[in-house]
Design an enzyme around this catalytic site. Structure first.
Site, PDB file in Angstrom:
ATOM      1  N   ASN A  91      -4.932   8.061   0.260  1.00  0.00           N
ATOM      2  CA  ASN A  91      -5.547   7.013  -0.553  1.00  0.00           C
ATOM      3  C   ASN A  91      -4.853   5.656  -0.409  1.00  0.00           C
ATOM      4  O   ASN A  91      -5.510   4.617  -0.484  1.00  0.00           O
ATOM      5  CB  ASN A  91      -5.518   7.476  -2.022  1.00  0.00           C
ATOM      6  CG  ASN A  91      -5.762   6.337  -2.988  1.00  0.00           C
ATOM      7  OD1 ASN A  91      -6.880   5.863  -3.136  1.00  0.00           O
ATOM      8  ND2 ASN A  91      -4.702   5.868  -3.657  1.00  0.00           N
ATOM      9  N   SER A 144     -14.196   3.474   2.671  1.00  0.00           N
ATOM     10  CA  SER A 144     -14.823   2.384   1.906  1.00  0.00           C
ATOM     11  C   SER A 144     -16.210   2.124   2.477  1.00  0.00           C
ATOM     12  O   SER A 144     -16.473   2.445   3.651  1.00  0.00           O
ATOM     13  CB  SER A 144     -13.980   1.110   2.043  1.00  0.00           C
ATOM     14  OG  SER A 144     -14.662  -0.003   1.504  1.00  0.00           O
ATOM     15  N   TYR A 157     -10.119  -5.855   7.552  1.00  0.00           N
ATOM     16  CA  TYR A 157     -10.233  -4.771   6.562  1.00  0.00           C
ATOM     17  C   TYR A 157     -11.390  -3.856   6.969  1.00  0.00           C
ATOM     18  O   TYR A 157     -11.252  -2.636   6.968  1.00  0.00           O
ATOM     19  CB  TYR A 157     -10.453  -5.335   5.150  1.00  0.00           C
ATOM     20  CG  TYR A 157     -10.561  -4.237   4.103  1.00  0.00           C
ATOM     21  CD1 TYR A 157      -9.499  -3.375   3.861  1.00  0.00           C
ATOM     22  CD2 TYR A 157     -11.734  -4.052   3.371  1.00  0.00           C
ATOM     23  CE1 TYR A 157      -9.594  -2.350   2.918  1.00  0.00           C
ATOM     24  CE2 TYR A 157     -11.840  -3.037   2.429  1.00  0.00           C
ATOM     25  CZ  TYR A 157     -10.765  -2.188   2.206  1.00  0.00           C
ATOM     26  OH  TYR A 157     -10.868  -1.164   1.276  1.00  0.00           O
TER      27      TYR A 157
HETATM   28  N1  LIG Z   1     -11.091  -0.943  -5.339  1.00  0.00           N
HETATM   29  C1  LIG Z   1     -12.075  -0.991  -4.471  1.00  0.00           C
HETATM   30  O1  LIG Z   1     -13.051  -1.747  -4.659  1.00  0.00           O
HETATM   31  C2  LIG Z   1     -12.052  -0.093  -3.267  1.00  0.00           C
HETATM   32  C3  LIG Z   1     -13.281   0.171  -2.646  1.00  0.00           C
HETATM   33  C4  LIG Z   1     -13.300   0.990  -1.536  1.00  0.00           C
HETATM   34  C5  LIG Z   1     -12.129   1.539  -1.056  1.00  0.00           C
HETATM   35  N2  LIG Z   1     -10.941   1.253  -1.664  1.00  0.00           N
HETATM   36  C6  LIG Z   1      -9.739   1.891  -1.093  1.00  0.00           C
HETATM   37  O2  LIG Z   1      -9.182   2.742  -2.066  1.00  0.00           O
HETATM   38  C7  LIG Z   1      -7.791   2.928  -1.832  1.00  0.00           C
HETATM   39  C8  LIG Z   1      -7.035   2.720  -3.134  1.00  0.00           C
HETATM   40  O3  LIG Z   1      -7.241   1.404  -3.576  1.00  0.00           O
HETATM   41  P1  LIG Z   1      -7.307   0.994  -5.108  1.00  0.00           P
HETATM   42  O4  LIG Z   1      -8.587   0.303  -5.316  1.00  0.00           O
HETATM   43  O5  LIG Z   1      -6.936   2.118  -5.973  1.00  0.00           O
HETATM   44  O6  LIG Z   1      -6.173  -0.158  -5.080  1.00  0.00           O
HETATM   45  P2  LIG Z   1      -4.827  -0.368  -5.903  1.00  0.00           P
HETATM   46  O7  LIG Z   1      -5.099  -0.280  -7.357  1.00  0.00           O
HETATM   47  O8  LIG Z   1      -4.234  -1.610  -5.362  1.00  0.00           O
HETATM   48  O9  LIG Z   1      -3.917   0.886  -5.476  1.00  0.00           O
HETATM   49  C9  LIG Z   1      -3.385   1.013  -4.182  1.00  0.00           C
HETATM   50  C10 LIG Z   1      -2.258   2.044  -4.207  1.00  0.00           C
HETATM   51  O10 LIG Z   1      -1.760   2.211  -2.886  1.00  0.00           O
HETATM   52  C11 LIG Z   1      -0.343   2.080  -2.893  1.00  0.00           C
HETATM   53  N3  LIG Z   1       0.085   1.520  -1.620  1.00  0.00           N
HETATM   54  C12 LIG Z   1      -0.354   0.383  -1.020  1.00  0.00           C
HETATM   55  N4  LIG Z   1       0.293   0.189   0.129  1.00  0.00           N
HETATM   56  C13 LIG Z   1       1.171   1.222   0.266  1.00  0.00           C
HETATM   57  C14 LIG Z   1       2.123   1.575   1.227  1.00  0.00           C
HETATM   58  N5  LIG Z   1       2.325   0.813   2.323  1.00  0.00           N
HETATM   59  N6  LIG Z   1       2.868   2.703   1.060  1.00  0.00           N
HETATM   60  C15 LIG Z   1       2.674   3.478  -0.032  1.00  0.00           C
HETATM   61  N7  LIG Z   1       1.776   3.196  -0.991  1.00  0.00           N
HETATM   62  C16 LIG Z   1       1.050   2.075  -0.846  1.00  0.00           C
HETATM   63  C17 LIG Z   1      -0.039   1.168  -4.072  1.00  0.00           C
HETATM   64  O11 LIG Z   1       1.233   1.457  -4.620  1.00  0.00           O
HETATM   65  P3  LIG Z   1       2.591   0.647  -4.378  1.00  0.00           P
HETATM   66  O12 LIG Z   1       2.243  -0.810  -4.368  1.00  0.00           O
HETATM   67  O13 LIG Z   1       3.451   1.076  -5.533  1.00  0.00           O
HETATM   68  O14 LIG Z   1       3.102   1.153  -3.083  1.00  0.00           O
HETATM   69  C18 LIG Z   1      -1.085   1.632  -5.071  1.00  0.00           C
HETATM   70  O15 LIG Z   1      -0.625   2.756  -5.784  1.00  0.00           O
HETATM   71  C19 LIG Z   1      -7.435   1.964  -0.714  1.00  0.00           C
HETATM   72  O16 LIG Z   1      -7.382   2.679   0.495  1.00  0.00           O
HETATM   73  C20 LIG Z   1      -8.595   0.973  -0.717  1.00  0.00           C
HETATM   74  O17 LIG Z   1      -8.799   0.409   0.559  1.00  0.00           O
HETATM   75  C21 LIG Z   1     -10.886   0.459  -2.757  1.00  0.00           C
END
Ligand SMILES: NC(=O)c1ccc[n+]([C@@H]2O[C@H](COP(=O)([O-])OP(=O)(O)OC[C@H]3O[C@@H](n4cnc5c(N)ncnc54)[C@H](OP(=O)(O)O)[C@@H]3O)[C@@H](O)[C@H]2O)c1
Length: 256
Positions: A91, A144, A157
């Site tokens: 994730n 996504s 992205y």
């Molecule tokens: N929100 C949306 O609209 C959306 C839509 C489609 C897909 N997504 C995808 O869903 C996934 C989760 O995103 P989210 O929306 O939940 O965003 P978020 O709230 O920013 O959470 C992202 C998580 O990933 C961790 N992370 C980021 N970079 C990292 C790294 N290099 N090593 C380890 N951990 C890392 C962050 O923790 P730390 O900063 O503590 O490391 C955080 O816990 C992502 O892959 C994103 O592309 C999101």
């Protein structure tokens, strides 16, 4: 139904958003949790909450998924503890910046490629062999809708999420003949820290993304991941695309 009670799920990116909600939903259903993220304080706090609230076992690993050695070290540590994750949720990921490709910041590109593609690969390469050895397991990749349709200024992205889609399909093919399942869950707009990260902490820009409609919430995605993980073992849901009702594709919105 295939219960996850007493199993182990390794979830990356559990300090916020989808990952945190998935950890909570899984733990609530009796699953032991292995968490990976970079923010130590948040990891510790969540570990404490999950143990207290649900009485499950929780292991936290504070590191960056871009670091291959640390992925391998974690996998070795799990082996020493005789733990093979039953479920791997890839994730951790991010969008960094939203610029025309001829103006994009190289640092943003590297962050996205290294985390969304290479981090997912490092984690998968560290854990999947153990699943293959046991002929049992489930990989759930968070892709996504950005991996289905390119949008202006989404360029790199988009490319990373198209890669996640390809890798999920590739994993499924390469695992033919085993009992291991792979799914990519591909959300549309969801209200998490995602936009704050994308816009480098610009709260105004981030808030605007979620104005005028009801976006997905992290819990919505957690419910879907739980559904996929608990499908009977002969059922392999390979891809799920999830939009908020107010969004029909990357371009068609019902915003008030
Ligand atoms: N929100 C949306 O609209 C959306 C839509 C489609 C897909 N997504 C995808 O869903 C996934 C989760 O995103 P989210 O929306 O939940 O965003 P978020 O709230 O920013 O959470 C992202 C998580 O990933 C961790 N992370 C980021 N970079 C990292 C790294 N290099 N090593 C380890 N951990 C890392 C962050 O923790 P730390 O900063 O503590 O490391 C955080 O816990 C992502 O892959 C994103 O592309 C999101």
């Amino acid at each position: 139904m295939n219960s996850i009670r007493g199993k182990w799920a390794l979830i990356t990116g559990t300090t916020s958003g989808f990952g945190k909600a998935i950890a909570d939903t899984f733990a609530q259903n009796g699953c032991n949790i292995i968490m990976v993220a970079r923010r130590a304080e948040k990891l510790e706090a969540l570990e404490h909450i999950l143990k207290e609230k649900y009485g499950v076992q929780v292991l936290s690993y504070c590191f960056d998924v871009r670091n291959l050695n640390q992925c391998i070290e974690m996998a070795n540590d799990l082996s020493e503890r005789e733990i093979v994750p039953d479920i791997l949720v890839n994730n951790a990921g991010l969008a960094s910046g939203k610029d025309k490709i001829y103006e994009g910041l190289i640092g943003d590109w590297e962050k996205m490629i290294d985390t969304n593609i290479k981090g997912l690969l490092y984690m998968t390469r560290s854990i999947l062999p153990k699943m293959v050895e046991r002929n049992e397991g489930h990989v759930i990749n968070i892709g996504s809708i950005a991996g289905h349709q390119v949008y202006p200024e989404g360029n790199v992205y988009n490319a990373t999420k198209f890669a996640v889609k390809a890798l999920n399909e590739a994993m499924n093919l390469d695992l033919a003949g085993t009992n291991i399942r792979c799914c990519s869950i591909d959300p549309g707009a969801a209200e998490t820290e995602f936009s704050m990260v994308r816009f480098h902490g610009d709260e105004q820009k981030a808030t605007k993304v979620y104005e005028g409609y009801q976006p997905l919430q992290a819990e919505d995605i957690a419910d879907i991941v739980y559904y996929v993980a608990t499908a009977p073992v002969h059922v392999n849901i390979t891809n799920l695309v999830v939009y908020p009702t107010a969004q029909r594709n990357v371009y068609v919105w019902d915003k008030k």
